[in-house]
Design a protein around this motif. Sequence first.
Motif, mmCIF file in Angstrom:
data_model
loop_
_atom_site.group_PDB
_atom_site.id
_atom_site.type_symbol
_atom_site.label_atom_id
_atom_site.label_comp_id
_atom_site.label_asym_id
_atom_site.label_seq_id
_atom_site.Cartn_x
_atom_site.Cartn_y
_atom_site.Cartn_z
ATOM 1 N N ALA A 353 116.231 29.905 2.039
ATOM 2 C CA ALA A 353 115.540 31.184 2.213
ATOM 3 C C ALA A 353 114.128 31.108 1.651
ATOM 4 C CB ALA A 353 116.325 32.307 1.524
ATOM 5 N N ALA A 354 113.986 30.476 0.487
ATOM 6 C CA ALA A 354 112.654 30.350 -0.111
ATOM 7 C C ALA A 354 111.774 29.425 0.715
ATOM 8 C CB ALA A 354 112.776 29.841 -1.542
ATOM 9 N N ASN A 355 112.357 28.379 1.307
ATOM 10 C CA ASN A 355 111.589 27.456 2.141
ATOM 11 C C ASN A 355 110.959 28.194 3.317
ATOM 12 O OD1 ASN A 355 110.754 24.744 2.970
ATOM 13 N ND2 ASN A 355 112.228 25.008 4.633
ATOM 14 N N SER A 356 111.753 29.019 3.997
ATOM 15 C CA SER A 356 111.221 29.808 5.110
ATOM 16 C C SER A 356 110.176 30.800 4.614
ATOM 17 C CB SER A 356 112.359 30.550 5.806
ATOM 18 O OG SER A 356 113.287 29.642 6.367
ATOM 19 N N ALA A 357 110.423 31.383 3.438
ATOM 20 C CA ALA A 357 109.485 32.358 2.894
ATOM 21 C C ALA A 357 108.149 31.710 2.556
ATOM 22 C CB ALA A 357 110.079 33.017 1.649
ATOM 23 N N PHE A 358 108.180 30.498 1.968
ATOM 24 C CA PHE A 358 106.932 29.801 1.661
ATOM 25 C C PHE A 358 106.151 29.512 2.944
ATOM 26 C CE2 PHE A 358 108.318 28.801 -2.702
ATOM 27 C CZ PHE A 358 107.101 28.909 -3.368
ATOM 28 N N ALA A 359 106.845 29.134 4.002
ATOM 29 C CA ALA A 359 106.160 28.845 5.267
ATOM 30 C C ALA A 359 105.481 30.096 5.811
ATOM 31 C CB ALA A 359 107.169 28.303 6.289
ATOM 32 N N THR A 360 106.183 31.223 5.748
ATOM 33 C CA THR A 360 105.603 32.487 6.221
ATOM 34 C C THR A 360 104.403 32.875 5.367
ATOM 35 O OG1 THR A 360 107.742 33.261 7.039
ATOM 36 C CG2 THR A 360 106.075 34.938 6.598
ATOM 37 N N ALA A 361 104.575 32.809 4.043
ATOM 38 C CA ALA A 361 103.489 33.211 3.151
ATOM 39 C C ALA A 361 102.277 32.297 3.300
ATOM 40 C CB ALA A 361 103.994 33.213 1.705
ATOM 41 N N GLN A 362 102.509 30.986 3.442
ATOM 42 C CA GLN A 362 101.397 30.052 3.596
ATOM 43 C C GLN A 362 100.586 30.374 4.851
ATOM 44 O OE1 GLN A 362 102.501 25.879 4.022
ATOM 45 N NE2 GLN A 362 100.674 25.277 2.874
ATOM 46 N N ARG A 363 101.299 30.694 5.926
ATOM 47 C CA ARG A 363 100.603 31.043 7.172
ATOM 48 C C ARG A 363 99.760 32.302 6.991
ATOM 49 N NH1 ARG A 363 102.457 34.618 10.593
ATOM 50 N NH2 ARG A 363 104.634 34.363 9.915
ATOM 51 N N VAL A 364 100.318 33.326 6.360
ATOM 52 C CA VAL A 364 99.589 34.584 6.165
ATOM 53 C C VAL A 364 98.389 34.377 5.258
ATOM 54 C CG1 VAL A 364 99.741 36.889 5.164
ATOM 55 C CG2 VAL A 364 101.602 36.028 6.578
ATOM 56 N N LEU A 365 98.579 33.647 4.157
ATOM 57 C CA LEU A 365 97.480 33.444 3.218
ATOM 58 C C LEU A 365 96.372 32.599 3.843
ATOM 59 C CD1 LEU A 365 99.537 32.829 -0.039
ATOM 60 C CD2 LEU A 365 98.210 34.877 0.566
#
Length: 373
Positions: A353-365
């Motif tokens: 879950a955190a892996n997917s979250a990091f990918a989403t956050a990295q894209r947004v940032l």
Amino acid sequence: MTLLHHRAEGPAGAPPLLLGPSLGTSYALWDHVAPELSVTHRVIRWDLPGHGGSPAGLLPAGATVGDLAGLVLALADSLGVERFAYAGVSLGGAVGLQLAVHHPERLTSLAVICSSAHFGGARPWEERAARVRREGLAALADTADARWFTPGFTVPELVADHRRADPEAYAACCDALAAFDLRDRLAEITVPALLVAGREDPATPPAHLREIADAVPGAALVEIPGASHLAPAQCPEEVLAALRSHLGRPARDGTAARRQVLGDAHVDRAQARQTPFTARFQDFVSRYAWGEIWADPTLSRRERSMITLTALVARGHHDELAMHVRAARRNGLTPEEIGAVLLQTAVYCGVPAANSAFATAQRVLAQEDGAGG
């Protein structure tokens, strides 16, 4: 003790709401209503003199409802409450009318429940006061159910409160009811007013509440089927619904918070997509999520962003997560702090879950950095 015994619930920074009891009861009358109201308000419920935990000596013989109103204002002052919403049952409702007429600058709104602008003339109350001073409260407590509830219903705790009340203080409250009559002053009330009647109430029948509603400019009237005199105890859900509607914040307050957190562009897009089918849902989101939860000052918006990010990761709501990563930046979180929150989720929500979250956050940032450059 020189103050009314009371109980405060809800966020200290929320709008204050004072709740008044009926004769013979304590603040336990509000047990099934106050906790729900405390989600959005600082709820302060109080006991009459000689009832519950309030000292009997606060109210002398020959007292008036104005004296009780003075005690309520003294309580509010002691708590640092300048202006407040007020709701009261029976004698507690009379106190609210007294405040609305004589101290309107202190009220933001008024709800009068199973009460009256007069209580049938002085003589019955003078006779009751004399009887209580002579015989005590045992006989009256034995007939409380018939006066308070429909047949077959009771709340033993409230009947026990009646039995334990101080007879002299109870009689002084009867003195106050005997002298109370505000019918010729009702048109002066300017605060938003709600009247709630129990259709089966023998003590203050619906006609008493209709009389107030007809005289107070702009007042609203709600009649509760099956309710007798202590409607908050017998029909708490119906009373709660009426009070929530009366006390509710307008949706625009939620919209303002939503714009501050999510940005004008996002809210404009959401409103542009709104259809008659989704309108009620959008109103719900604006009032509940943004008008109540995000507008609650108990937690800062930074803290709320951290909690929201964690919850979204835990539930796998990655579309919403992207939106709230942007919101977290708007609420003051740095990319490093967002990363620390997501790292925390790896421990408690799981690495995938955190892996997917990091990918989403990295894209947004990255998108935000690009827009900023």
